[in-house]
Design a protein around this motif. Structure first.
Motif, mmCIF file in Angstrom:
data_model
loop_
_atom_site.group_PDB
_atom_site.id
_atom_site.type_symbol
_atom_site.label_atom_id
_atom_site.label_comp_id
_atom_site.label_asym_id
_atom_site.label_seq_id
_atom_site.Cartn_x
_atom_site.Cartn_y
_atom_site.Cartn_z
ATOM 1 N N UNK A 56 -41.003 -18.064 -63.315
ATOM 2 C CA UNK A 56 -40.626 -18.079 -61.955
ATOM 3 C C UNK A 56 -41.850 -17.418 -61.170
ATOM 4 N N UNK A 57 -42.165 -17.853 -60.122
ATOM 5 C CA UNK A 57 -43.280 -17.405 -59.121
ATOM 6 C C UNK A 57 -42.556 -17.468 -57.802
ATOM 7 N N UNK A 58 -41.993 -16.275 -57.245
ATOM 8 C CA UNK A 58 -41.118 -16.541 -55.871
ATOM 9 C C UNK A 58 -42.165 -16.351 -54.889
ATOM 10 N N UNK A 59 -42.903 -17.555 -54.634
ATOM 11 C CA UNK A 59 -43.779 -17.509 -53.322
ATOM 12 C C UNK A 59 -44.250 -16.352 -53.111
ATOM 13 N N UNK A 60 -45.134 -15.984 -54.069
ATOM 14 C CA UNK A 60 -45.918 -14.352 -54.217
ATOM 15 C C UNK A 60 -47.287 -14.794 -53.924
ATOM 16 N N UNK A 61 -48.041 -14.360 -52.717
ATOM 17 C CA UNK A 61 -49.281 -14.704 -52.534
ATOM 18 C C UNK A 61 -50.428 -14.506 -53.882
ATOM 19 N N UNK A 62 -51.385 -15.106 -53.951
ATOM 20 C CA UNK A 62 -52.403 -15.377 -54.927
ATOM 21 C C UNK A 62 -53.070 -13.883 -55.093
ATOM 22 N N UNK A 63 -53.085 -12.982 -54.170
ATOM 23 C CA UNK A 63 -53.932 -11.660 -54.207
ATOM 24 C C UNK A 63 -52.757 -11.063 -55.352
ATOM 25 N N UNK A 64 -51.753 -11.250 -55.903
ATOM 26 C CA UNK A 64 -50.917 -10.953 -56.783
ATOM 27 C C UNK A 64 -50.975 -11.652 -58.229
ATOM 28 N N UNK A 65 -51.384 -11.446 -59.307
ATOM 29 C CA UNK A 65 -51.482 -12.162 -60.467
ATOM 30 C C UNK A 65 -50.780 -11.619 -61.531
ATOM 31 N N UNK A 66 -49.877 -12.051 -62.243
ATOM 32 C CA UNK A 66 -49.218 -11.412 -63.266
ATOM 33 C C UNK A 66 -49.680 -11.945 -64.510
ATOM 34 N N UNK A 67 -49.814 -11.256 -65.668
ATOM 35 C CA UNK A 67 -50.232 -11.425 -67.261
ATOM 36 C C UNK A 67 -49.203 -10.838 -67.845
ATOM 37 N N UNK A 68 -49.032 -11.886 -68.927
ATOM 38 C CA UNK A 68 -47.739 -11.330 -69.974
ATOM 39 C C UNK A 68 -48.394 -11.788 -71.452
ATOM 40 N N UNK A 69 -49.199 -10.820 -71.988
ATOM 41 C CA UNK A 69 -49.835 -11.140 -73.207
ATOM 42 C C UNK A 69 -48.973 -11.247 -74.358
ATOM 43 N N UNK A 70 -47.931 -10.562 -74.294
ATOM 44 C CA UNK A 70 -47.010 -10.626 -75.373
ATOM 45 C C UNK A 70 -45.561 -10.161 -74.850
ATOM 46 N N UNK A 71 -44.581 -10.188 -75.810
ATOM 47 C CA UNK A 71 -43.350 -9.770 -75.022
ATOM 48 C C UNK A 71 -43.258 -8.643 -74.900
ATOM 49 N N UNK A 72 -43.857 -7.421 -74.981
ATOM 50 C CA UNK A 72 -43.749 -5.987 -74.875
ATOM 51 C C UNK A 72 -44.584 -5.548 -73.717
ATOM 52 N N UNK A 73 -45.532 -6.473 -73.090
ATOM 53 C CA UNK A 73 -46.439 -5.905 -72.071
ATOM 54 C C UNK A 73 -46.244 -6.852 -70.922
ATOM 55 N N UNK A 74 -46.543 -6.269 -69.827
ATOM 56 C CA UNK A 74 -46.473 -7.177 -68.685
ATOM 57 C C UNK A 74 -47.519 -6.434 -67.645
ATOM 58 N N UNK A 75 -48.427 -7.111 -66.894
ATOM 59 C CA UNK A 75 -49.378 -6.750 -66.017
ATOM 60 C C UNK A 75 -49.300 -7.404 -64.652
ATOM 61 N N UNK A 76 -49.779 -6.489 -63.616
ATOM 62 C CA UNK A 76 -49.754 -7.199 -62.167
ATOM 63 C C UNK A 76 -51.207 -6.892 -61.921
ATOM 64 N N UNK A 77 -52.102 -7.957 -61.812
ATOM 65 C CA UNK A 77 -53.384 -7.625 -61.127
ATOM 66 C C UNK A 77 -53.323 -7.888 -59.839
ATOM 67 N N UNK A 78 -54.018 -6.955 -59.323
ATOM 68 C CA UNK A 78 -54.068 -6.937 -57.622
ATOM 69 C C UNK A 78 -55.506 -6.984 -57.114
#
Lengths: 115, 113
Positions: A56-78
């Motif tokens: 799901x990408x809920x119409x979020x602007x591209x200046x927010x970029x998520x990353x999920x390298x594994x099931x334990x970690x989630x990043x939000x790059x700004x």
């Protein structure tokens, strides 16, 4: 601690900066989420990941970029954020997408201020 | 779209009194509801939940009531304590297997000593 850890707790960044928010869970959950919490508004879903895939990408602007390298970690790059992006960013997890209906475990959030 | 709303942005009660926080939901197909508590500087914490086949569920000092006829949910806190001061959210389940919850705006509960 709830089992979902977010860092940093507070972040001040300029509009031209690049920064990342980190979320970590060791609950064995397979689904992770980013939510934005602004004053006087309901929680806004931003991204949903299931088994490291974005579902799901809920119409979020591209200046927010998520990353999920594994099931334990989630990043939000700004990058190149706007002052209106200042908010509390919450990470959450659930066992899977189906059991999310029975509630999430939330982190404490990152309070972001864009100057 | 569907949304879950709370009637009052702020509720102020005296310590020891009972608190009632209300929530109106709009999706009659929702079958699961949750109340969250968010203290200052923290993320939302699960308090209590209720399925649509129930009218009432009790926890420790908290009770959730569900009125499906008028699509109304309430959270009752007995003998409110200073530690109950927080923002309270209701949420309802979104579409199946999407991982989505639909949140209300929140009511800030202030407990006066």
């Amino acid at each position: 601690e709830t089992g979902v850890t977010q860092t940093p707790r507070h972040l001040v960044m300029g509009m031209t900066n690049k920064k990342s928010l980190k979320c970590e869970q060791h609950l064995g959950h397979n689904a992770m989420y980013w939510y934005k919490q602004s004053a006087k508004k309901p929680l806004e879903l931003m991204f949903v990941y299931s088994l490291e895939e974005r579902v799901e990408n809920n119409s979020v602007p591209s200046r927010f970029s998520p990353e999920c390298p594994n099931s334990s970690h989630l990043f939000l790059h700004l990058h190149t954020l706007q002052p209106e992006d200042s908010a509390l960013y919450l990470c959450a997890s659930s066992q899977d997408l189906g059991t999310a209906n029975y509630g999430y475990t939330f982190g404490s959030g990152t309070r972001l201020t864009v100057v | 779209g569907e949304s879950v709303g709370l009637h009052l942005p702020t509720l102020s009660v005296q310590e020891g009194d009972n608190s009632i926080i209300n929530c109106a939901y709009s999706n009659s197909a929702s079958d699961y509801f949750i109340w969250y508590k968010q203290e200052s500087g923290k993320g939302p914490q699960f308090i209590i939940d209720i399925r649509s086949n129930m009218d009432k569920r009790q926890g420790q000092r908290v009770t959730v009531l569900l009125n499906k006829t008028v699509k109304h949910l309430s959270l009752q806190i007995a003998a409110t304590q200073p530690g109950d001061s927080a923002v309270y959210f209701c949420a309802e389940n979104g579409p199946s297997n999407t991982g989505k919850l639909i949140f209300g705006q929140g009511t800030t509960l202030q407990v006066k000593p």
